[in-house]
Scaffold this motif. Structure first.
Motif, PDB file in Angstrom:
ATOM      1  N   LEU A 162       0.838  -1.188   0.000  1.00  0.00           N
ATOM      2  CA  LEU A 162       0.000   0.000   0.000  1.00  0.00           C
ATOM      3  C   LEU A 162       0.876   1.243   0.000  1.00  0.00           C
ATOM      4  O   LEU A 162       1.812   1.349   0.795  1.00  0.00           O
ATOM      5  N   CYS A 163       0.588   2.162  -0.910  1.00  0.00           N
ATOM      6  CA  CYS A 163       1.346   3.403  -0.976  1.00  0.00           C
ATOM      7  C   CYS A 163       0.735   4.411  -0.006  1.00  0.00           C
ATOM      8  O   CYS A 163      -0.433   4.795  -0.151  1.00  0.00           O
ATOM      9  N   PRO A 164       1.494   4.904   0.994  1.00  0.00           N
ATOM     10  CA  PRO A 164       0.948   5.868   1.943  1.00  0.00           C
ATOM     11  C   PRO A 164       0.788   7.261   1.344  1.00  0.00           C
ATOM     12  O   PRO A 164       0.066   8.095   1.901  1.00  0.00           O
ATOM     13  N   ALA A 165       1.424   7.496   0.195  1.00  0.00           N
ATOM     14  CA  ALA A 165       1.370   8.830  -0.409  1.00  0.00           C
ATOM     15  C   ALA A 165       0.139   9.017  -1.289  1.00  0.00           C
ATOM     16  O   ALA A 165      -0.574  10.018  -1.185  1.00  0.00           O
ATOM     17  N   CYS A 166      -0.131   8.057  -2.164  1.00  0.00           N
ATOM     18  CA  CYS A 166      -1.259   8.214  -3.102  1.00  0.00           C
ATOM     19  C   CYS A 166      -2.363   7.200  -2.890  1.00  0.00           C
ATOM     20  O   CYS A 166      -3.397   7.260  -3.570  1.00  0.00           O
ATOM     21  N   GLY A 167      -2.152   6.248  -1.983  1.00  0.00           N
ATOM     22  CA  GLY A 167      -3.186   5.274  -1.677  1.00  0.00           C
ATOM     23  C   GLY A 167      -3.297   4.123  -2.643  1.00  0.00           C
ATOM     24  O   GLY A 167      -4.237   3.324  -2.538  1.00  0.00           O
ATOM     25  N   ALA A 168      -2.373   3.992  -3.574  1.00  0.00           N
ATOM     26  CA  ALA A 168      -2.444   2.906  -4.552  1.00  0.00           C
ATOM     27  C   ALA A 168      -2.195   1.549  -3.896  1.00  0.00           C
ATOM     28  O   ALA A 168      -1.345   1.426  -3.000  1.00  0.00           O
ATOM     29  N   HIS A 169      -2.945   0.547  -4.327  1.00  0.00           N
ATOM     30  CA  HIS A 169      -2.765  -0.822  -3.858  1.00  0.00           C
ATOM     31  C   HIS A 169      -2.012  -1.609  -4.928  1.00  0.00           C
ATOM     32  O   HIS A 169      -2.357  -1.553  -6.106  1.00  0.00           O
ATOM     33  N   HIS A 170      -1.015  -2.352  -4.501  1.00  0.00           N
ATOM     34  CA  HIS A 170      -0.232  -3.154  -5.440  1.00  0.00           C
ATOM     35  C   HIS A 170      -0.262  -4.611  -4.989  1.00  0.00           C
ATOM     36  O   HIS A 170      -0.087  -4.915  -3.809  1.00  0.00           O
ATOM     37  N   PHE A 171      -0.482  -5.513  -5.945  1.00  0.00           N
ATOM     38  CA  PHE A 171      -0.634  -6.931  -5.645  1.00  0.00           C
ATOM     39  C   PHE A 171       0.435  -7.738  -6.377  1.00  0.00           C
ATOM     40  O   PHE A 171       0.895  -7.343  -7.459  1.00  0.00           O
ATOM     41  N   PRO A 172       0.831  -8.868  -5.818  1.00  0.00           N
ATOM     42  CA  PRO A 172       1.816  -9.717  -6.496  1.00  0.00           C
ATOM     43  C   PRO A 172       1.342 -10.103  -7.891  1.00  0.00           C
ATOM     44  O   PRO A 172       0.173 -10.418  -8.092  1.00  0.00           O
ATOM     45  N   ARG A 173       2.251 -10.072  -8.827  1.00  0.00           N
ATOM     46  CA  ARG A 173       1.930 -10.374 -10.213  1.00  0.00           C
ATOM     47  C   ARG A 173       2.590 -11.693 -10.637  1.00  0.00           C
ATOM     48  O   ARG A 173       3.681 -12.042 -10.185  1.00  0.00           O
ATOM     49  N   THR A 174       1.908 -12.398 -11.520  1.00  0.00           N
ATOM     50  CA  THR A 174       2.438 -13.623 -12.107  1.00  0.00           C
ATOM     51  C   THR A 174       2.419 -13.476 -13.619  1.00  0.00           C
ATOM     52  O   THR A 174       1.405 -13.084 -14.193  1.00  0.00           O
ATOM     53  N   ASP A 175       3.533 -13.785 -14.255  1.00  0.00           N
ATOM     54  CA  ASP A 175       3.647 -13.642 -15.707  1.00  0.00           C
ATOM     55  C   ASP A 175       3.252 -14.947 -16.401  1.00  0.00           C
ATOM     56  O   ASP A 175       3.857 -16.001 -16.134  1.00  0.00           O
ATOM     57  N   PRO A 176       2.250 -14.923 -17.300  1.00  0.00           N
ATOM     58  CA  PRO A 176       1.879 -16.148 -18.019  1.00  0.00           C
ATOM     59  C   PRO A 176       2.895 -16.475 -19.111  1.00  0.00           C
ATOM     60  O   PRO A 176       3.289 -15.614 -19.898  1.00  0.00           O
ATOM     61  N   VAL A 177       3.310 -17.720 -19.130  1.00  0.00           N
ATOM     62  CA  VAL A 177       4.271 -18.213 -20.120  1.00  0.00           C
ATOM     63  C   VAL A 177       3.702 -19.465 -20.764  1.00  0.00           C
ATOM     64  O   VAL A 177       3.224 -20.361 -20.075  1.00  0.00           O
ATOM     65  N   VAL A 178       3.719 -19.529 -22.093  1.00  0.00           N
ATOM     66  CA  VAL A 178       3.336 -20.765 -22.776  1.00  0.00           C
ATOM     67  C   VAL A 178       4.586 -21.604 -23.015  1.00  0.00           C
ATOM     68  O   VAL A 178       5.636 -21.096 -23.383  1.00  0.00           O
ATOM     69  N   ILE A 179       4.460 -22.891 -22.738  1.00  0.00           N
ATOM     70  CA  ILE A 179       5.531 -23.837 -23.044  1.00  0.00           C
ATOM     71  C   ILE A 179       4.900 -24.941 -23.869  1.00  0.00           C
ATOM     72  O   ILE A 179       3.863 -25.498 -23.487  1.00  0.00           O
ATOM     73  N   MET A 180       5.475 -25.235 -25.026  1.00  0.00           N
ATOM     74  CA  MET A 180       4.746 -25.941 -26.071  1.00  0.00           C
ATOM     75  C   MET A 180       5.317 -27.312 -26.418  1.00  0.00           C
ATOM     76  O   MET A 180       6.498 -27.420 -26.762  1.00  0.00           O
ATOM     77  N   LEU A 181       4.467 -28.318 -26.331  1.00  0.00           N
ATOM     78  CA  LEU A 181       4.790 -29.642 -26.847  1.00  0.00           C
ATOM     79  C   LEU A 181       4.306 -29.665 -28.300  1.00  0.00           C
ATOM     80  O   LEU A 181       3.147 -29.968 -28.577  1.00  0.00           O
ATOM     81  N   ILE A 182       5.208 -29.333 -29.225  1.00  0.00           N
ATOM     82  CA  ILE A 182       4.865 -29.258 -30.641  1.00  0.00           C
ATOM     83  C   ILE A 182       5.291 -30.569 -31.305  1.00  0.00           C
ATOM     84  O   ILE A 182       6.468 -30.934 -31.289  1.00  0.00           O
ATOM     85  N   THR A 183       4.319 -31.267 -31.870  1.00  0.00           N
ATOM     86  CA  THR A 183       4.614 -32.568 -32.460  1.00  0.00           C
ATOM     87  C   THR A 183       4.254 -32.598 -33.942  1.00  0.00           C
ATOM     88  O   THR A 183       3.422 -31.835 -34.414  1.00  0.00           O
ATOM     89  N   HIS A 184       4.933 -33.505 -34.623  1.00  0.00           N
ATOM     90  CA  HIS A 184       4.616 -33.794 -36.028  1.00  0.00           C
ATOM     91  C   HIS A 184       4.815 -35.282 -36.201  1.00  0.00           C
ATOM     92  O   HIS A 184       5.957 -35.766 -36.245  1.00  0.00           O
ATOM     93  N   GLY A 185       3.693 -36.023 -36.250  1.00  0.00           N
ATOM     94  CA  GLY A 185       3.810 -37.468 -36.319  1.00  0.00           C
ATOM     95  C   GLY A 185       4.475 -38.019 -35.074  1.00  0.00           C
ATOM     96  O   GLY A 185       4.024 -37.801 -33.952  1.00  0.00           O
TER      97      GLY A 185
END
Length: 320
Positions: free
Chosen positions: A171-194
């Protein structure tokens, strides 16, 4: 996917007890609520020495906790409250290897003089020997601690912010902004051909290590679009049908790995050397040899990572 929640960091039973985050937890502790804490140092959890390396739980009045940053993790199945304390301000003698701490393959262990037992060990190295509950606790503690390390100031006005909600908000005591933990979405791909799967490697990885292609999801992008874009950018392979398989919290520093499956429309590879160092098509038989340590050059992704989890289940035909 039937086995989705058996992935490392994905099978814990912790009740996060979000309703307690805004309460007076200190009062609850003074009134006798059962509680223990786990300890971290620069992202490393304190674990017992030995093959199984369980997390060490400390009493809430242990002197090593004085001045440490405290985060409430939740409530365990037996009703006990569980916290995490971070003592990253402690400066141990790291000897001749300070540059390997918190790296891809950090082998160092640190011992605190105020602790009778236990060592701080790199989570990526020990994650497969922890129980599902311990692994989930350690991953949550590492992710939250890492977020606080780099979010000490308000992103809106620049003022120093304060920890609130038992560590789940700033919590920012100056402007009152609330900040929450962030999680970055990442795709990891099982790409197959036959009968083959597409693998790649990044510069700096251990010699011979190959893994599934992966990349961050961009703003305004679906998971499916991210899979197709990332594979095309890195290898110029076109991907058609895409589906979701499983996910894995990956606190290095703050990602959620979205395990996806895709079918390749083309097979010719043209790598982008800025993105990756190499990419290859590997047959099931070759991958089996790699897991057995018998392939001529290929070493599969590290044990515990969702890449190896998906590859093993592809080999076992357990992706449905």
């Amino acid at each position: 996917m039937r086995l989705a929640e058996t992935v490392t960091f994905g099978g814990g039973t912790l009740d996060r007890a979000a309703e307690l985050r805004g309460t007076d937890l200190d009062a609850a502790l003074r009134q006798g609520s059962r509680a223990q804490t786990i300890l971290t140092w620069r992202g490393k959890p304190l674990v017992a020495e030995g093959a199984l390396a369980p997390l060490i739980r400390l009493p809430m009045d242990h002197p090593v906790l004085d001045g440490a940053r405290r985060i409430f993790l939740g409530r365990e199945e037996d009703g006990q409250l569980i916290f995490a304390h971070d003592i990253s301000r402690w400066e141990p003698d790291v000897g001749d290897a300070p540059g390997v701490i918190d790296t891809f393959s950090d082998p160092t262990e640190q011992r605190h003089p105020a602790l009778e037992a236990g060592v701080f060990a790199e989570l990526r190295r020990i994650m497969t020997v922890l129980t599902a509950d311990d692994a989930a606790l350690a991953a949550t503690a590492r992710a939250l601690s890492g977020w606080h390390d780099i979010h000490g100031f308000c992103a809106r006005c620049g003022a120093a912010s304060n920890i609130t909600q038992a560590g789940w908000q700033r919590l920012c005591p100056a402007c009152g902004a609330h900040h929450f933990p962030r999680t970055d979405p990442v795709v990891i791909m099982l790409i197959t051909h036959g009968n083959s799967v597409l693998l790649g490697r990044s510069p700096g990885w251990p010699e011979g290590m190959y893994s599934l292609l992966a990349g961050f999801v961009e703003p305004g992008e679906t998971l499916e679009a991210a899979v197709r874009r990332e594979v095309w950018e890195e290898t110029h392979v076109e991907v058609g049908e895409v589906s979701y398989l499983a996910s894995q919290p990956w606190p290095f520093p703050a990602s959620l790995m979205m395990g996806m499956r895709g079918t390749a429309r083309t097979t010719e590879i043209q790598i982008d050397p800025v993105e990756i160092e190499d990419a290859v098509w590997i047959t099931r038989e070759e991958l089996m040899d790699a897991f057995a340590g018998q392939h001529a050059f290929l070493m599969p992704a590290r044990e515990g990572a969702i890449a190896q989890f998906l590859l093993r289940n592809w080999l076992a035909d357990n992706l449905e």
